[in-house]
Design an enzyme around this catalytic site. Structure first.
Site, PDB file in Angstrom:
ATOM      1  N   LEU A  48      33.186  15.785 -36.178  1.00 40.84           N
ATOM      2  CA  LEU A  48      33.939  15.084 -35.139  1.00 40.84           C
ATOM      3  C   LEU A  48      34.429  16.037 -34.052  1.00 40.84           C
ATOM      4  O   LEU A  48      34.860  17.150 -34.338  1.00 40.84           O
ATOM      5  CB  LEU A  48      35.128  14.345 -35.770  1.00 40.84           C
ATOM      6  N   HIS A  49      34.342  15.570 -32.826  1.00 46.39           N
ATOM      7  CA  HIS A  49      34.830  16.337 -31.674  1.00 46.39           C
ATOM      8  C   HIS A  49      35.640  15.392 -30.779  1.00 46.39           C
ATOM      9  O   HIS A  49      35.868  14.222 -31.151  1.00 46.39           O
ATOM     10  CB  HIS A  49      33.660  16.983 -30.924  1.00 46.39           C
ATOM     11  N   HIS A  52      34.325  11.813 -30.209  1.00 49.49           N
ATOM     12  CA  HIS A  52      34.631  10.860 -31.286  1.00 49.49           C
ATOM     13  C   HIS A  52      36.121  10.484 -31.235  1.00 49.49           C
ATOM     14  O   HIS A  52      36.480   9.315 -31.423  1.00 49.49           O
ATOM     15  CB  HIS A  52      34.342  11.476 -32.650  1.00 49.49           C
ATOM     16  N   GLN A 168      21.227   3.802 -27.601  1.00 51.21           N
ATOM     17  CA  GLN A 168      21.777   3.315 -28.878  1.00 51.21           C
ATOM     18  C   GLN A 168      22.779   2.183 -28.638  1.00 51.21           C
ATOM     19  O   GLN A 168      22.762   1.153 -29.325  1.00 51.21           O
ATOM     20  CB  GLN A 168      22.456   4.478 -29.603  1.00 51.21           C
TER      21      GLN A 168
END
Ligand code: AMP
Length: 292
Positions: A48-49, A52, A168
């Site tokens: 996670l960064h 996110h 996406q």
């Protein structure tokens, strides 16, 4: 959200509840909904960064119960080395989840998601075979299948996806609409480094020099959108402006598409500029919107 609801969620336990069982998550969230709590869901592959975290913050601000899933989905990786080298810093991720006030972290195993005998495959036709799909056959079938399963486990919710993965986002939106899933799909803006590089879990695999080179992706998108803002409507001219900035990297595609991901020669209305390139053998993608 009503004032009452805010009070209710403010008194909510803040320690992350980590669950590996799909059935338990289904039961927990059904109870929450039965108490009129709105569920917000952020599906991820972990590492996670701040990108996110921005989705989690948005979910936290709009929902009563925030669910994060962390699952490195083998079905969306064509290259076994890419899957094996995908970062999996689970303890660090749970710290991030806690700081983001996540309520439930769903961290299923591969066999929980795809038990023996799992034969279902979800496929969104046409949109899945272009752009990323052309270089990564089967990738979006894996994405659509895992998204369908995760959204079935979580149930009625608002689900937050990054515009960073534009194709996406379009495919998940279409799948949710086609299957009448009780989910509001919410697209969130791409979080970038100050120099324009889109945050990605893959960036940790770049050397310092590679990281600097990688800024050419966002620079190419800005060059393309500047051309559109200057009045250029010929897609090939815009594309050339993008490619000039990408001369130091191995480009997979630089493309301009409409809202249905269709390529057109003359640009009109809302368009999306997308680029994919390899830097130090790391596949990077990025995109921005523009109005022609
Ligand atoms: P991933 O873990 O890469 O599968 O990403 C999980 C979610 O985070 C997806 O909806 C991504 O589009 C989103 N995401 C990844 N990077 C960013 C970013 N830089 N800004 C905003 N959202 C992002």
């Amino acid at each position: 959200m009503s004032a009452d609801r805010k009070l209710e969620s403010a008194s909510y336990a803040r320690l992350v509840r980590v669950e590996t069982s799909a059935k338990t998550v289904q039961e927990v969230l059904s109870k929450e909904r039965a108490s009129n709590r709105r569920v917000g869901f952020v599906p991820t592959m972990g590492a996670l960064h701040a990108g996110h975290a921005s989705l989690l913050d948005r979910a936290r601000s709009e929902c009563d119960v925030v669910v994060l899933s962390i699952f490195v989905n083998p079905r969306q990786f064509g290259d076994p080395n890419d899957l094996a080298s995908y970062p999996r810093p689970i303890e660090r991720d749970l710290d991030v989840a806690e700081r983001a006030l996540v309520d439930v972290a769903f961290t299923p195993s591969v066999s929980e998601m795809y038990p023996n005998g799992f034969t279902t495959r979800v496929r969104v036709e046409e949109m899945s075979d272009i752009l990323e799909g052309r270089s990564r056959p089967g990738h979006f079938d894996g994405v659509a299948t895992v998204a369908a399963k995760l959204l079935s486990v979580v149930g009625e919710c608002r689900s937050y996806f990054g515009e960073k993965d534009w194709q996406q986002l379009m495919i998940v939106r279409r799948m949710v609409s086609d299957l009448c899933l009780p989910v509001d799909v919410i697209g969130c803006p791409t979080v970038r480094e100050p120099d324009g590089l889109a945050l990605s879990s893959r960036n940790v695999r770049l050397s310092d020099a590679g990281r600097v080179v990688a800024t050419c992706l966002s620079r190419s998108l800005y060059a393309g959108s500047a051309a559109i803002a200057d009045g250029v409507r010929d897609a090939s001219v815009v594309k050339n402006a993008m490619l000039q900035v990408l001369s130091d990297v191995s480009v997979d595609y630089a493309e301009i598409v409409d809202e249905q991901l269709r390529v057109s020669e003359v640009l009109h209305g809302e368009v999306r500029l997308l680029v994919a390139a390899d830097v130090e053998n790391v596949r990077l993608i990025d995109n921005v919107g523009a109005v022609a």
